[in-house]
Design an enzyme around this catalytic site. Structure first.
Site, short mmCIF file in Angstrom:
data_model
loop_
_atom_site.label_atom_id
_atom_site.label_comp_id
_atom_site.label_asym_id
_atom_site.label_seq_id
_atom_site.Cartn_x
_atom_site.Cartn_y
_atom_site.Cartn_z
N LEU A 93 28.36 8.02 24.81
CA LEU A 93 29.19 6.80 24.76
C LEU A 93 30.08 6.71 26.00
CD1 LEU A 93 30.50 6.72 21.07
CD2 LEU A 93 29.04 5.00 22.15
N GLU A 133 29.67 25.62 60.82
CA GLU A 133 28.51 24.75 60.58
C GLU A 133 27.16 25.44 60.67
OE1 GLU A 133 29.44 20.67 62.69
OE2 GLU A 133 30.08 22.36 63.90
C1 LIG Z 1 26.61 15.63 32.27
C2 LIG Z 1 25.59 15.43 31.18
C3 LIG Z 1 24.38 16.07 31.29
C4 LIG Z 1 23.41 15.90 30.29
N1 LIG Z 1 22.21 16.54 30.43
C5 LIG Z 1 21.27 16.37 29.48
C6 LIG Z 1 20.01 17.00 29.60
O1 LIG Z 1 19.73 17.73 30.54
N2 LIG Z 1 19.09 16.78 28.61
C7 LIG Z 1 19.37 15.99 27.55
O2 LIG Z 1 18.52 15.86 26.70
N3 LIG Z 1 20.54 15.39 27.41
C8 LIG Z 1 21.50 15.54 28.36
N4 LIG Z 1 22.70 14.90 28.23
C9 LIG Z 1 22.89 13.96 27.11
C10 LIG Z 1 23.53 14.62 25.92
O3 LIG Z 1 22.63 15.51 25.32
C11 LIG Z 1 23.93 13.54 24.95
O4 LIG Z 1 24.83 12.70 25.59
C12 LIG Z 1 24.61 14.10 23.74
O5 LIG Z 1 23.79 14.91 23.03
C13 LIG Z 1 25.17 12.98 22.85
O6 LIG Z 1 25.98 13.55 21.86
P1 LIG Z 1 27.49 13.10 21.61
O7 LIG Z 1 27.98 13.84 20.45
O8 LIG Z 1 28.27 13.29 22.84
O9 LIG Z 1 27.29 11.59 21.31
P2 LIG Z 1 28.36 10.41 21.40
O10 LIG Z 1 28.48 9.97 22.81
O11 LIG Z 1 29.61 10.77 20.73
O12 LIG Z 1 27.59 9.30 20.55
C14 LIG Z 1 26.37 8.82 20.99
C15 LIG Z 1 25.79 7.80 20.00
O13 LIG Z 1 25.36 8.47 18.84
C16 LIG Z 1 25.83 7.80 17.68
N5 LIG Z 1 26.08 8.83 16.67
C17 LIG Z 1 26.66 10.02 16.85
N6 LIG Z 1 26.67 10.70 15.71
C18 LIG Z 1 26.10 9.93 14.78
C19 LIG Z 1 25.84 10.10 13.40
N7 LIG Z 1 26.13 11.22 12.78
N8 LIG Z 1 25.24 9.09 12.74
C20 LIG Z 1 24.93 7.95 13.37
N9 LIG Z 1 25.15 7.75 14.67
C21 LIG Z 1 25.74 8.72 15.38
C22 LIG Z 1 27.07 7.11 18.11
O14 LIG Z 1 27.30 5.98 17.31
C23 LIG Z 1 26.75 6.75 19.54
O15 LIG Z 1 26.12 5.51 19.61
C24 LIG Z 1 23.68 15.06 29.19
C25 LIG Z 1 24.92 14.42 29.08
C26 LIG Z 1 25.86 14.60 30.07
C27 LIG Z 1 27.18 13.89 29.96
#
Ligand SMILES: Cc1cc2nc3c(=O)[nH]c(=O)nc-3n(C[C@H](O)[C@H](O)[C@H](O)COP(=O)(O)OP(=O)(O)OC[C@H]3O[C@@H](n4cnc5c(N)ncnc54)[C@H](O)[C@@H]3O)c2cc1C
Ligand code: FES
Ligand code: FES
Length: 1343
Positions: free
Chosen positions: A274, A1274
């Site tokens: 998000l 460098e």
């Molecule tokens: C720097 C960085 C590197 C990354 N590298 C990778 C990578 O190499 N490989 C990869 O696969 N991913 C990667 N990601 C992505 C990461 O795996 C996902 O962003 C993460 O798993 C999302 O989880 P969150 O809890 O942060 O979700 P949030 O951002 O908190 O929520 C994401 C969405 O999920 C929904 N949601 C959350 N929980 C529920 C629930 N229980 N029920 C219904 N809806 C829900 C929310 O409504 C929202 O729309 C990376 C992200 C970042 C920032």
């Protein structure tokens, strides 16, 4: 509109202190809160997207399920402030301080020389600190895992890793690590490969001086929070901001009711999906529902058929749960868990895995998701819950594609994910390929599962899902169905590949580009799976011999050579030896010159107490600025409508070119666009507002109408076609090239070298404070060229206005164009009368500022069949972008340095800077040499291939050997070049390792090793005398303390430390007496740029001069009272009215270059070096592993070996990034795509060669420089090309073995895509190829 009028109190702790926030803004992050509200500026902002680790802090929370306190690192820039209710935050300031007590982590990182600019250091400290809170004696593997999410652009990571390793269980006190004899054990008559025992040192720090780690001294979890957690309140908490409301229910029931009431409101957990969407894509959610306090979402249930993991569990928790389950269950049941764990280990950095939730991951349904393909093929189920009840849906391709029939209803939430056990005769595997091995979003990934009919190799069930090849994770459903009942043999494989490519199709214009590579990966992964399963089947029951099923394919017959396809490159902890010459045993102990003295600011970096530009506290009436840039590459500006922006509360002004009182830059290089824009990212105007958020929001409201203009040029090829150049051609010639070509064999080739983004960790930022009474400006800026900024600001303002520039502790600039931003802010300071602060976002910084010039080189080389090169004709074109900037200088340096280390009698070098509609490219470490010399070395490699000789033989044969003259007629002695080369061959055991690599290559078909050794002659200094001057100011105070000011900017390269070493030697007093004053134009005027590796050299001479003047004045007193102390002499001098202040000056080296005649003496001296690198490539994926690098560098008598070795290592790793992973991607409309650490991959800690040895050549002297030292800022950059040539060597072996032409177009960076496609095989042959005329590509090559 806020959701509720009443806001609850947000209660949490920071560094042991309670914070109660009554009006918290849910849009705020922990990072802004720490920096702005609490003034804890140790935590840094560098990317704002969780990708760099600069903002790492530790969060401690009571886990309601395990009833334990959990300490975990997080990226504060993505951590919503409201999510901290009931948590304890520890920042770098809470860990330790110079003023009170240093923490061992801080002490060790500084004393191990793990800091240069120091901008990444607090984040590194916090990652290590968190690790130690959980594991006081971590394993080396845990250390690497903990640091995998932290980027450093300066050090090359080795010293950081070394400091962390001092805490590890396995840590070996000797850095030689059991390889050969330890330096400390050498006997009287032993000699090291580099010299006698007493001349050589391998210790850069004294480990025995480190204070021990005492876990009992750490901050405890606040008892108040513990009480709160043990008796949790069940009431819903609401935090209302101006635009957004955060609701955190205390029970599942309340959450479900709220979800029913606000079906559109997202659930916010880690905010890692998000958050970036809200920041960069303008997503807006007026209500956010936080399920953080709902323990039901964190439940883990082990059942007889599988594992149910709560959606609220973090990916790090999931990792631990899976590891535990794998250790408990028989292997056959854990196939899916193993596959998930494999990806979880390398997915993002530790901070992100700690924050991101399983639920968020699954529900985000990113097309690149690393877990969803495995969960899908593993038949996982989603347990959904709503106020209406519960239900299960399969996590399948329909769900992942977001089909309405298979989707979660808006009122539902994901409660948990059920992952079934695998069974006997079932195999699950996971594959992924990214730009680099870890912490990089995958280009393509896959989950694959096959189930056999018991005891046979007949396919009963098959499921394959891919990520990265469409807009969602896709399943090859049809393909799987068609293969049911088939036997697992090569016949099946051939057909399977064809079916797969039919089903998993990718259009030529697909988003993300790399289309042919991705298509190849689709089948390469399948092949890997095929082999893996074959192996497992064989292991299981020796199927093919025992049960009568015979494998008739040739794979099983040649399986030995094919086995290498199965192994992934493991993450290895870099180790190595750093060798340098010890100081003369008679040198007084107090004299620090030549000793590995810690960086002067090292401890301040480690404690977060170093003040960077944006750490300066807010000043009264301060305003913020945000920039508006062009989104067209070449267009007329028809109108700029700022009215909507001015309506936004808090906006003070919008500044356009018309508002500039002075000169708006130069005719060809306007600071603010007038009438016309010439690139995407050009600055058009600037908004000034009370807060940075207001300013940023207002920029989005400014409406600019354009009318597109022709021509639009992006590529070098197009620029040549349109005759679009920035400056005249530069040319050098020697001998008679045409005649020479008549008598020899020839090769004509092309080389493409991509550009490079500086990616300094501290983005461009400045603070301008007008002093209205005197019409003066105080400008705090991070720059390496203060005087230049001052001159530019002067043009920009009313004439005769005075500026005082101060260089705040500055993130490495690597020679960057930072005038523009400062100038604009200079004006605003005047115009509004307010102080102005501007901090560029990473995206804007990367968009607006250009970087290293991409280069296109053509060469024609004439040679004898013994490898002797007779004639070389190179023509280079660099992509200069839209304005001249430093492009002419870069072209000149490129041409002057092109010959590198080779004596070739007949030469012609020509260079031109192309004018294109891209942001102006500029100076960058190495100034054209890293790009140009790659052409020269490619040419050598091509000659070697044609002659059938190893490249090192050709290099040796053509290298300068005796005193000689360069192409521009400058005389020099290459003796140390030859010594470096020979030492490097010897020290790296080059010849025996080449033989070993050849042996390995014979035995392994899908993995190949490559090895290369590269010599280097690097010219130091500017080709103009006026640049070789410097001044210093030294004051002695009556208490004996000394204050040194000089004209060099401290960028992390340790210039201040070296200057104090010089002053200490000259004044013969300990360094502790001497202090440095921030570089500023008020103290030392007319400074020259700290660049061209000559900063310490010229400024050192100026400091030396000032000290000598002072000592001369003190001489009579000292002579009279030789037994007196320093303090006595100073007191006496004061009494006698002797001035204790002196200006030192260095009227430096003469340097000139006559381009008409092509002759000159442009460089004061040369640095020589050599590097040998060995790599292993995976021919199926294009990935590579760096096995070992040995560098020998001629530093002469290093002023400070720790700093100099740090410069070599840091620049080598930066060079390695240039040549392997750092790839700029532009759209066909000239928009830079790669604008964040997600899209632009600089090396991370796991990219460092497994063995990384650096030696400074002993017994080398030069009469030219201060204390016979050499500037090394460098030169190491180009040595990174040894990795490139080692990769090219491995690729050439593959092509030789497969009977494909060995001479392939050289292209840098050698990305996995390039390597994979160059290792052509049956899989690259079978993919569909598109006619380039039939589609618009996603990106265009600009080199
Ligand atoms: C720097 C960085 C590197 C990354 N590298 C990778 C990578 O190499 N490989 C990869 O696969 N991913 C990667 N990601 C992505 C990461 O795996 C996902 O962003 C993460 O798993 C999302 O989880 P969150 O809890 O942060 O979700 P949030 O951002 O908190 O929520 C994401 C969405 O999920 C929904 N949601 C959350 N929980 C529920 C629930 N229980 N029920 C219904 N809806 C829900 C929310 O409504 C929202 O729309 C990376 C992200 C970042 C920032
Ligand atoms: S600033 Fe937070 S991770 Fe980069
Ligand atoms: S020291 Fe790591 S970014 Fe500069």
């Amino acid at each position: 509109m806020p959701y509720a009028s009443r806001s609850d109190e947000l209660v949490f702790f920071v560094n042991g202190r309670k914070v109660i926030e009554r009006n918290v803004d849910p849009e705020g992050t922990l990072l802004t809160f720490l920096r702005k509200n609490l003034r804890l500026t140790g935590t840094k902002y560098a990317c704002g997207r969780g990708g760099c680790g600069a903002c790492t802090v530790m969060v401690s929370k009571h886990d309601s399920v395990s009833k334990k306190i959990r300490h975990f690192s997080v990226a504060a820039c993505l951590m919503p402030i409201c999510s901290l209710y009931g948590a304890a935050v520890t920042t770098v300031e809470g860990v330790g301080s110079i003023k009170t007590r240093l923490h061992p982590v801080q002490e060790r990182i500084a004393k191990s020389h793990g800091t240069q600019c120091g901008f990444c250091t607090p984040g590194m400290v916090m990652s290590m600190y968190t690790l130690l809170r959980n594991h006081p004696q971590p394993s080396e593997e845990q250390l690497m895992e903990a640091l995998g999410g932290n980027l450093c652009r300066c050090t090359g990571y080795r010293p950081i890793c070394e400091s962390g390793r001092t805490f590890c269980l396995e840590a070996n006190s000797c850095q030689q690590k059991g390889k050969g004899k330890c330096c400390l054990d050498w006997g009287e008559h032993d000699s090291s490969p580099l010299g006698k025992k007493n001349e050589i040192c391998t210790k850069l720090f004294a480990k025995e001086e480190f204070q021990p780690l005492d876990p009992t001294q750490e901050l405890i979890f606040p008892p108040e929070l513990l009480r709160m957690a043990e008796n949790p309140e069940k009431q819903t908490l609401t935090f209302c901001g101006e635009r957004v409301t955060w609701i955190s229910p205390g029970t599942l029931k309340d959450l479900l009711e709220l979800k029913a009431k606000h079906p559109e409101a997202p659930l916010i957990l880690g905010n890692t999906s998000l958050g970036p969407g809200m920041k960069s894509q303008g997503h807006f959610h007026p209500v956010l529902l936080s399920p953080a306090r709902i323990s039901e979402l964190s439940m883990v249930t082990k059942t007889s058929d599988g594992l149910t993991i709560g959606a609220g569990c973090s990916l790090a928790q999931m990792q631990a749960i899976l590891a535990e389950r794998i250790s408990e269950l028989p292997e056959e049941k854990t196939q899916t868990y193993r596959a998930l764990l494999k990806h979880l280990r390398i997915l993002a950095g530790q901070q992100i895995r700690n924050m991101a939730s399983l639920g968020g991951h699954v529900m985000s349904r990113h097309c690149y998701s690393d877990l969803n393909p495995i969960l899908a093929v593993g038949n996982s189920t989603l347990n959904l819950i709503s106020a209406e009840g519960t239900r299960q849906i399969p996590l399948n391709e329909h769900f992942l594609a977001g089909l309405a029939s298979a989707d979660v209803e808006p009122e539902e939430i994901l409660e948990s994910v059920h992952i079934p056990h695998s069974q006997k005769w079932e195999f699950v595997s996971a594959f992924r390929q990214a730009q680099c091995q870890q912490n990089a979003l995958p280009h393509v990934n896959a989950g694959m599962r096959v189930l056999f009919k018991g005891g046979t190799d007949s396919i009963e069930d098959l499921h394959i899902a891919y990520g990265g090849v469409g807009t969602a994770t896709i399943s090859a459903h049809r393909f799987c169905q068609q293969l049911l009942g088939r036997r697992w043999n090569e016949l099946m494989l051939d057909e399977a590949c064809k079916l797969l490519l039919d089903e998993v199709s990718l259009p030529g214009s697909a988003r993300g580009g790399r289309v042919e590579f991705k298509r190849t990966l689709v089948v390469s992964f399948l092949f890997k799976f095929y082999l893996e399963v074959l192996q497992e089947l064989k292991k299981l029951v020796k199927l093919f011999s025992a049960s009568g099923c015979s494998c008739d394919g040739r794979y099983s017959e040649i399986s030995e050579g094919f086995l290498s396809a199965l192994e992934d490159f493991p993450v290895a902890i870099p180790q190595g030896v750093q060798t340098y010459q010890s100081v003369d045993p008679h040198q007084p102990l107090q004299d620090p010159v030549g000793r590995p003295i810690m960086h002067l600011s090292g401890l301040k970096h480690a404690t977060g107490e170093a003040i960077f530009c944006d750490d300066i506290p807010m000043v009264d009436k301060e305003l913020f600025m945000a920039l508006v840039t062009s989104n067209r590459a070449h267009a007329k500006i028809i109108s700029i409508d700022v009215s909507k922006a001015l309506e936004i509360p808090g906006v003070v002004d919008v500044i356009t070119a018309e508002d500039i009182p002075g000169t708006n830059g130069t005719e060809g290089d306007k600071l603010l666009a007038v009438d016309e824009v010439i690139c995407v990212g050009q600055i058009i105007c600037a908004v000034v507002a009370e807060t940075d958020v207001q300013a940023k929001r207002a920029t989005e409201k400014i409406k600019i109408t354009y009318e597109d203009l022709e021509p639009v040029i992006f590529t070098i090829k197009d620029a040549i076609k349109h005759n679009s150049f920035l400056c005249p051609k530069k040319k050098l010639e020697q001998g008679n090239i045409e005649e020479a070509f008549e008598k020899v064999d020839q090769i004509i080739e092309e080389v493409h070298v991509g550009g490079q983004e500086h990616f300094y960790m501290e983005t461009q930022r400045v603070l301008v404070i007008p002093k209205t009474e005197d019409k003066e400006l105080d400008i705090y800026v991070s720059t390496q060229d203060l005087a230049h900024v001052q001159v530019s600001v002067l043009c920009f303002k009313h004439p005769h206005q005075q500026d005082h520039l101060s260089c705040k502790t500055s993130g490495w600039r690597f020679w960057r164009e930072d005038r523009k931003a400062s100038c604009i802010r200079g004006d605003c300071g005047c115009g509004t009368g307010h102080p102005i602060r501007l901090v560029l976002d990473r995206e804007d910084d990367m968009l607006i500022t250009g970087g290293r010039h991409p280069l296109f080189g053509k060469y024609k080389v004439g040679f004898m069949n013994n490898g002797r090169i007779k004639a070389l004709d190179i023509e280079c074109f660099i992509n200069g972008g839209c304005t001249l900037d430093d492009s002419e200088l870069v072209t000149e340096f490129l041409i002057l340095k092109l010959e590198n280390a080779y004596k070739i009698h007949h030469l012609r070098f020509q260079g031109r800077a192309c004018m294109t509609n891209l942001p102006s490219n500029t100076a960058f470490r190495g100034f054209g040499f890293p790009q140009g010399a790659l052409v020269t070395e490619s040419c050598i490699t091509a000659v070697a291939a044609k002659c059938g000789l190893p490249p090192e033989k050709i290099r040796e044969k053509n290298m300068y050997k005796t005193v000689d003259k360069t192409i521009y007629n400058q005389a020099f002695n290459p003796e140390t070049l030859i010594r470096c080369w020979n030492e490097c061959l010897d020290k790296s055991s080059f010849h025996s390792r080449r033989m070993q690599a050849e042996e390995f290559n014979k035995k392994n078909y899908w993995k190949k090793k490559g090895i290369a050794i590269i010599p280097m002659k690097f010219s130091v200094g500017f080709a103009a005398t006026s640049y070789h001057q410097a001044a210093a100011l030294v004051h002695i105070y009556t208490d004996g303390s000394v204050l040194v000011t000089h004209g060099g900017s401290e960028l992390g390269q340790g210039i201040h430390t070296k200057m104090l070493q010089v002053a200490s030697r000259e004044l013969k007093i300990p360094m502790s007496y001497i202090h440095i004053c921030e570089t500023g134009t008020a103290t030392v005027p007319n400074t020259i740029a700290t660049a061209a590796s000559i900063g310490a050299d010229v400024n050192g001479r100026a400091v030396q001069n000032a000290c000598q003047i002072l000592l001369k004045r003190l001489e009579p007193i000292i002579k009279k009272h030789p037994e007196g102390t320093w303090e006595d002499w100073i007191e006496a001098a004061f009494e006698q009215r002797i001035s204790l202040s002196a200006t030192g000056y260095f009227r430096g080296y003469k340097a000139f270059m006559d381009w008409e005649k092509g002759v000159g003496d442009p460089f004061p001296y040369y640095v020589y070096g050599a590097a040998c690198s060995e790599v292993e490539i995976d021919c199926l994926t294009g990935a590579h592993k760096k096995i070992r690098t040995d560098i020998i560098m001629d530093a002469c008598c290093s002023l400070n070996p720790a700093i100099d070795i740090g410069q070599i290592e840091g620049s080598f790793i930066q060079g390695m990034g240039l040549y392997t992973t750092e790839e700029l991607q532009y759209s066909p409309e000239g928009v830079l795509y790669s604008r964040s650490p997600d899209e632009y991959k600089i090396p991370i800690i796991t990219d460092v060669p497994e063995e990384f040895n650096v030696s400074l050549l002993p017994s080398s002297h030069t009469p030219l420089t201060i204390y016979s030292s050499k500037g090394l800022g460098e030169s190491g950059m180009f040595l990174g090309s040894s990795v490139f040539f080692a990769i090219a060597d491995a690729v050439a072996t593959v092509r030789r073995e497969r009977g494909i032409a060995e001479d392939f177009t050289v292209q840098s960076p050698a990305t996995p895509e390039w390597v994979r496609m160059a290792c052509a095989d049956r899989f690259t042959d079978m993919i569909p190829r598109d006619d380039p005329k039939t589609f618009k590509p996603w990106s265009i090559p600009i080199a």
